[in-house]
Scaffold this active site. Structure first.
Site, PDB file in Angstrom:
ATOM      1  N   LYS A  54       0.979  -1.307  -0.052  1.00 19.91           N
ATOM      2  CA  LYS A  54      -0.009   0.091   0.040  1.00 19.91           C
ATOM      3  C   LYS A  54       0.997   1.127  -0.054  1.00 19.91           C
ATOM      4  O   LYS A  54       0.565   2.286  -0.691  1.00 19.91           O
ATOM      5  CB  LYS A  54      -1.015   0.129   1.295  1.00 19.91           C
ATOM      6  N   GLN A  98      -4.372  -1.233   9.487  1.00 20.73           N
ATOM      7  CA  GLN A  98      -4.359  -2.876   9.436  1.00 20.73           C
ATOM      8  C   GLN A  98      -4.825  -3.567   9.915  1.00 20.73           C
ATOM      9  O   GLN A  98      -4.712  -3.738  11.359  1.00 20.73           O
ATOM     10  CB  GLN A  98      -2.805  -2.999   8.605  1.00 20.73           C
ATOM     11  N   ASP A 121     -10.829   2.993   4.243  1.00 20.16           N
ATOM     12  CA  ASP A 121     -11.150   1.585   4.283  1.00 20.16           C
ATOM     13  C   ASP A 121     -12.809   1.350   4.160  1.00 20.16           C
ATOM     14  O   ASP A 121     -13.067   0.354   3.823  1.00 20.16           O
ATOM     15  CB  ASP A 121     -10.653   0.850   5.654  1.00 20.16           C
TER      16      ASP A 121
END
Ligand code: GUN
Length: 300
Positions: A54, A98, A121
């Site tokens: 990412k 994460q 997200d």
């Protein structure tokens, strides 16, 4: 029939080119670089590799990108405090924590602490609600489902009126993709069935699918007999089934296997995504798209 291979790597590259233009425009018009922070607690190898990928992509697209790596024993209070700091930081438009988090941390407390306008997200309850309502309400569609929808649409499959079967009911993939594909919208309007661990005769449902989306986390679960001839098969599984030495780098890398028995399925399906190189690159790209969007919204 041998299926067309839907290359997530190629489609992701196209979208990244589109994003470069949007990033350039933000710089020219507003003097702003999209800012993304990825927060990692601990050193789970899969999470380290996702976060590294990412950050690499964010960097390539010209973002202001920050990797915040914390020890696995970080307290929940400290983690919430970090998030609060990024919520207030105007150079950061997107915050990604994460998952999975270490066991002592309450995942929903952490996700709920992210400013919904920086939740690239799409996991904050406000964004989950916006997704459920659909239309203009949606700000940040969750990245893996958004990537799946792009793969289906950009490879020319008609979703309107299609029988879609989703295998798996996770909050990250199964539930949101089902919800997105049943909306009254372009690239949606499907008739959606969700099957899961308690479903009776899973195979019978899968065989009806014009579009079969598999996110079960079970390597090779879907056999060729489960697939309707000509169907579009999207394999979301990324199962680490061993290790090998990379021919390119000489380093140890994970051997990945999808949830679909790929070699057999490609003889029946009309189109299928490979693992790796299918959904994976799309997830990262959609995160970049959401971060650009967050920056655009912040610029007004
Ligand atoms: N872990 C596995 N998939 C994801 C994802 O899409 N976002 C985050 N934050 N963590 C993940």
């Amino acid at each position: 029939m041998t299926a067309k291979i839907i290359s997530g790597t190629e489609i992701a590259a196209q979208i990244r080119e589109e994003l470069k233009t949007a990033v350039e425009e933000l710089k020219q018009r507003h003097g702003v670089m999209p800012g993304l922070v990825t927060i990692l607690a601990g050193d789970n190898p899969a999470s380290v590799s996702y976060v590294t990928a990412k950050q690499k992509t964010a960097h390539e697209l010209g973002f202001h990108s920050v990797q915040d790596s914390q020890p696995g024993d970080i307290s929940q209070e400290k983690l919430l405090c970090l998030i609060e700091g990024y919520n207030r930081d105007p150079s950061i438009h997107g915050i990604l924590v994460q998952l999975p988090l270490p066991g002592h941390i309450d995942e929903s407390a952490v996700l709920n602490a992210i400013d919904p306008d920086k939740d690239v997200d799409g996991f904050h309850p406000v964004n989950v609600g916006r997704l459920m309502i659909g239309g203009d309400q949606v700000k940040f569609p969750p990245c893996t489902p958004a990537g799946i929808q792009e793969l289906i649409v950009r490879s020319g499959f008609e979703t309107s009126g299609a029988e879609v079967v989703v295998v798996g009911r996770s909050n990250i993939v199964g539930k949101p993709i089902a919800n997105m594909l049943l909306q009254k919208a372009r690239g949606a309007n499907a008739t959606v069935t969700v099957v899961h661990t308690r479903t009776k005769e899973m195979e019978r449902h899968c065989r009806r699918a014009d579009i079969l989306i598999v996110a079960a986390g079970v390597p090779g679960l879907v056999k060729p007999e489960w697939i309707k001839p000509g169907a579009c098969v999207i394999d979301v599984g990324v199962n680490r089934v061993g290790e090998k030495i990379s021919e390119k780098t000489g380093k140890k890398i994970a051997i990945l296997k999808g949830d679909v028995d790929f070699e057999a399925a490609r003889e029946i399906a009309g189109a299928i995504t490979p693992v790796p190189g299918g959904v994976g690159p799309m997830t990262i790209t959609m995160l970049m798209k959401n971060t650009v969007r967050a920056a655009q919204i912040a610029c007004g």
